[in-house]
Design a protein around this motif. Sequence first.
Motif, PDB file in Angstrom:
ATOM      1  N   LYS A 266       1.218  -1.664   0.078  1.00 17.96           N
ATOM      2  CA  LYS A 266      -0.337   0.203  -0.304  1.00 17.96           C
ATOM      3  C   LYS A 266       0.797   0.849   0.136  1.00 17.96           C
ATOM      4  CE  LYS A 266      -4.217  -1.951   2.158  1.00 17.96           C
ATOM      5  NZ  LYS A 266      -5.212  -1.824   2.598  1.00 17.96           N
ATOM      6  N   PHE A 267       2.410   1.340   0.100  1.00 16.72           N
ATOM      7  CA  PHE A 267       3.202   2.489  -0.212  1.00 16.72           C
ATOM      8  C   PHE A 267       2.671   3.557  -1.453  1.00 16.72           C
ATOM      9  CE2 PHE A 267       7.146   3.805  -0.649  1.00 16.72           C
ATOM     10  CZ  PHE A 267       7.334   4.746   0.327  1.00 16.72           C
ATOM     11  N   SER A 268       2.334   2.678  -2.589  1.00 15.94           N
ATOM     12  CA  SER A 268       2.478   3.734  -3.458  1.00 15.94           C
ATOM     13  C   SER A 268       1.176   4.272  -2.996  1.00 15.94           C
ATOM     14  CB  SER A 268       1.966   2.916  -4.311  1.00 15.94           C
ATOM     15  OG  SER A 268       3.598   2.787  -5.491  1.00 15.94           O
ATOM     16  N   LYS A 278       7.589   9.551  -5.068  1.00 23.97           N
ATOM     17  CA  LYS A 278       9.006   8.874  -4.875  1.00 23.97           C
ATOM     18  C   LYS A 278       9.981   8.530  -5.705  1.00 23.97           C
ATOM     19  CE  LYS A 278       6.786   4.607  -4.980  1.00 23.97           C
ATOM     20  NZ  LYS A 278       8.052   4.076  -5.587  1.00 23.97           N
ATOM     21  N   ARG A 279      11.414   8.603  -4.914  1.00 26.02           N
ATOM     22  CA  ARG A 279      12.271   8.400  -6.025  1.00 26.02           C
ATOM     23  C   ARG A 279      13.552   7.971  -5.902  1.00 26.02           C
ATOM     24  NH1 ARG A 279      14.166  13.745  -8.869  1.00 26.02           N
ATOM     25  NH2 ARG A 279      15.600  14.965  -6.842  1.00 26.02           N
ATOM     26  N   VAL A 295      11.458  11.426  -1.087  1.00 22.69           N
ATOM     27  CA  VAL A 295      10.240  11.672  -1.026  1.00 22.69           C
ATOM     28  C   VAL A 295       9.071  13.187  -1.147  1.00 22.69           C
ATOM     29  CG1 VAL A 295       7.520  11.514   0.124  1.00 22.69           C
ATOM     30  CG2 VAL A 295       9.165   9.722   0.628  1.00 22.69           C
ATOM     31  N   PHE A 296       8.744  13.704  -2.754  1.00 18.75           N
ATOM     32  CA  PHE A 296       8.262  15.304  -2.048  1.00 18.75           C
ATOM     33  C   PHE A 296       6.608  15.524  -3.021  1.00 18.75           C
ATOM     34  CE2 PHE A 296      10.484  13.281  -5.955  1.00 18.75           C
ATOM     35  CZ  PHE A 296       9.988  13.712  -7.093  1.00 18.75           C
ATOM     36  N   ASN A 297       6.521  16.668  -2.726  1.00 21.00           N
ATOM     37  CA  ASN A 297       5.268  17.279  -2.825  1.00 21.00           C
ATOM     38  C   ASN A 297       4.999  16.885  -5.245  1.00 21.00           C
ATOM     39  OD1 ASN A 297       7.149  19.219  -3.102  1.00 21.00           O
ATOM     40  ND2 ASN A 297       5.532  20.205  -4.849  1.00 21.00           N
ATOM     41  N   LYS A 317       5.770  12.852   9.365  1.00 18.30           N
ATOM     42  CA  LYS A 317       4.944  12.122  10.646  1.00 18.30           C
ATOM     43  C   LYS A 317       4.244  10.741  10.518  1.00 18.30           C
ATOM     44  CE  LYS A 317       6.233  16.114  13.627  1.00 18.30           C
ATOM     45  NZ  LYS A 317       5.240  16.209  15.038  1.00 18.30           N
ATOM     46  N   PRO A 318       3.152  10.740   9.435  1.00 23.04           N
ATOM     47  CA  PRO A 318       2.555   9.445   9.121  1.00 23.04           C
ATOM     48  C   PRO A 318       3.129   8.535   8.048  1.00 23.04           C
ATOM     49  CG  PRO A 318       1.221  11.519   7.909  1.00 23.04           C
ATOM     50  CD  PRO A 318       2.545  11.893   9.118  1.00 23.04           C
ATOM     51  N   LEU A 319       4.111   9.063   7.708  1.00 22.56           N
ATOM     52  CA  LEU A 319       5.180   7.979   7.099  1.00 22.56           C
ATOM     53  C   LEU A 319       6.065   6.606   8.188  1.00 22.56           C
ATOM     54  CD1 LEU A 319       5.856   9.872   4.157  1.00 22.56           C
ATOM     55  CD2 LEU A 319       5.018   7.146   4.492  1.00 22.56           C
TER      56      LEU A 319
END
Length: 340
Positions: A266-268, A278-279, A295-297, A317-319
């Motif tokens: 479920k990461f994506s 992400k990259r 990880v970025f906007n 924080k949730p990540l």
Amino acid sequence: MAKVLTPEMYEMYAELRAKSMPSGFTLDFVIQTGVDNPGHPYIMTVGCVASDEESFEVFRELFDPIIEDRQGDYKPSDERKTDLNPDNLQGGDNLDPNYVLSSRVHTGRSIRGFCLPPHCSRGEHPAIEKLAVEALSSLDSDLAGRYYALKSMTEAEQQQLINDRFLFDKPVSPLLLATGMKTFLVWINEEDHLRVISIQKGGNIKEVFTGFCNGLTQIETLFKSKNYEFMWNPHLGYILTCPSNLGTGLWAGAHIKLPHLGKHKKFSEVLKRLQLQKRGTGGVDTAAVGGVFDVFNADSLGFSKVELVQMVVDSVKPLIEMQQRLEQGQAINDLMPAQK
């Protein structure tokens, strides 16, 4: 680009193909990158570029639906928001350094009066270099630094900049300017005329954003003092080469250790709900190494700069909490975020 320019759109293609910018930029130049690079293993690419401000108007039948799809349903009638006050950012100064290895904020700027890099003439590249170096040499002492030209940079200097994450691969862009602070940099004549970057180790994104706002404000003032402005309009905001970078052109992000979450099915979906992408830490063409993700906007248009940075701050924080749950062998279903 391919999603918009389907065979059913032949009439539009024929009409746009007959148009040409004063510089000679045509529809074929607009879509060439998408024709040559029809896909990417990690991200949905845009597949088109602009030559100047007017490109987005002349070829709007193609650009408008691409921008709307790429920029989170941003309509042709919408106008961008603006907020460059770091005091309006809530939190972001204490993200867990055990997981957040580094933080950054960067954006691009285009100088009005020059073609964008995909269509710059041989004379425009050195003119942009000269103007940028003269302006940036007047930065305040806390931002003053050293100028590196790739044509005269040694292999050792190149490698050191790569090691410091100031060049993320062997350089293909003509020029680079970096400061002695090693937290504030400007690239020249890469994908855009200017790429302004604030970066440092750890999880204090607020400090990174504050330095970014200060430096960007100074740079704009210096260019205005030389009677040059940045490309901008109320609808698209700051004009940059790729439609994915319009608006604020701002990307805020962090290198985060998520070895368990990164492997979760479920990461994506989590990233999509948080409006993130992400990259790998080495750039768009790389995968994560050691469970560390960049990880970025996901969007840059339709939001102010503060809102975009806040989006990243609120998502880190949730990540981390999900990662910690998975480290303990626990489920994360109850932590799934709502769609932003």
